[in-house]
Design a protein around this motif. Structure first.
Motif, PDB file in Angstrom:
ATOM      1  N   LEU A 192       1.238   4.061  -2.746  1.00 38.76           N
ATOM      2  CA  LEU A 192       0.784   5.504  -2.682  1.00 38.76           C
ATOM      3  C   LEU A 192       2.009   6.337  -3.180  1.00 38.76           C
ATOM      4  CD1 LEU A 192      -0.775   6.012   0.814  1.00 38.76           C
ATOM      5  CD2 LEU A 192      -1.879   5.726  -1.292  1.00 38.76           C
TER       6      LEU A 192
ATOM      7  N   TRP B 102       0.907  -1.190  -0.110  1.00 42.21           N
ATOM      8  CA  TRP B 102       0.106   0.081   0.199  1.00 42.21           C
ATOM      9  C   TRP B 102       1.303   1.113   0.146  1.00 42.21           C
ATOM     10  CZ3 TRP B 102      -4.676   1.708  -0.811  1.00 42.21           C
ATOM     11  CH2 TRP B 102      -5.255   2.760  -0.552  1.00 42.21           C
ATOM     12  N   LEU B 103       1.944   1.257   0.789  1.00 43.23           N
ATOM     13  CA  LEU B 103       2.827   2.358   0.879  1.00 43.23           C
ATOM     14  C   LEU B 103       3.642   2.725  -0.538  1.00 43.23           C
ATOM     15  CD1 LEU B 103       5.055   2.067   4.125  1.00 43.23           C
ATOM     16  CD2 LEU B 103       3.501   3.905   3.548  1.00 43.23           C
ATOM     17  N   PHE B 104       3.792   1.554  -1.011  1.00 46.59           N
ATOM     18  CA  PHE B 104       4.484   1.474  -2.175  1.00 46.59           C
ATOM     19  C   PHE B 104       3.521   2.208  -3.468  1.00 46.59           C
ATOM     20  CE2 PHE B 104       6.153  -0.958  -6.277  1.00 46.59           C
ATOM     21  CZ  PHE B 104       6.913   0.125  -6.685  1.00 46.59           C
TER      22      PHE B 104
END
Lengths: 126, 138
Positions: free
Chosen positions: A74, A70-72
């Protein structure tokens, strides 16, 4: 550009799948504990008992994986677009609850879930 | 005899608290990720640079504390209601922010978003009712 969008959608699908798996492990762990939680002491007791069950750590692993993806994702996408795609998450959770946890999902609940998915897509996109 | 918990106000409050914490977490993580937007993550060395920047960001750690609290509250909720009820009901957060901006800030809301809000609200009501029905049958 087109490929970038498809890649983001792929990443978010992966996030949703990982999160669903982690939720299923957590819920099945909590179901197996079967503790009536009605005060802070019981909540702490529940958390400690959860931590002691190995299965839940598989859930945590998937949860972390989901977070990393998810971080990636974003870094490649706007939050609002990411959220609108993530609404499919509710469908995965529904099927997971039905197939793995044997929760009974009546037609009313299905209508509700689909309505929420449509709603989130509309709110996020507009 | 232990009291049977229905979808009470308390669970709704817990759900809203989870949503607020989760939004805060998202904010922290987005803050963590933003400085690295410029980096093209293709080579393995770039992945390491990205990972290092993420670990060193204070927002990551604030976010993780928030994750811990979310986990405690979420576990409490799951000990009381079905997963297929808890997750859809948590979508309530999608309408809290737009509704708050309408009521308190008198913001103009595009019609499509109104439609979305109505869909979510209807969905939340349906899922809640479906949960009560099941409890009544049991």
């Amino acid at each position: 550009m087109k490929q970038g969008v498809l890649f983001v959608i792929f990443l978010i699908t992966l996030t949703a799948i990982c999160d669903t798996i982690s939720q299923l492990f957590l819920k099945s762990t909590i179901n197996s504990i079967n503790l009536q939680v009605n005060n802070i002491g019981k909540i702490i007791k529940l958390i400690i008992r959860i931590m002691g069950i190995p299965r839940v750590w598989i859930g945590f692993f998937f949860s972390t994986l989901s977070l990393l993806i998810w971080l990636f994702a974003l870094t490649k996408s706007e939050l609002s677009f990411a959220f609108s795609i993530d609404s499919m998450h509710y469908i995965f959770i529904a099927f997971g609850s039905l197939l793995v946890l044997k929760e009974k999902i009546g037609s009313l609940r299905w209508v509700g879930i689909i309505s929420i998915v449509v709603g989130i897509a509309l709110v996020s996109v507009s | 005899m232990p009291k049977k918990t229905n979808l009470s106000i308390k669970i709704f409050l817990f759900l809203i608290l989870t949503d607020v914490l989760e939004t805060f977490t998202q904010f922290c993580f987005k803050k963590t990720a933003i400085p690295e937007t410029g980096i093209e993550i293709k080579a393995f060395s770039a992945v390491i640079i990205f990972a290092k920047a993420v670990v060193l960001s204070p927002f990551l750690w604030i976010g993780l504390i928030s994750v811990l609290f979310t986990f405690i509250i979420w576990s409490t909720i799951l000990s009381k209601i079905d997963l297929s009820v808890a997750v859809p009901l948590a979508s309530f957060s999608y309408i809290m922010v737009p509704l708050a901006s309408i009521i308190f800030l008198h913001e103009k809301v595009p019609p499509l978003r109104w439609l979305g809000i109505c869909f979510i609200l209807a969905g939340v009501v349906f899922v809640s009712i479906s949960s009560k029905q099941k409890k009544a049958e049991a």
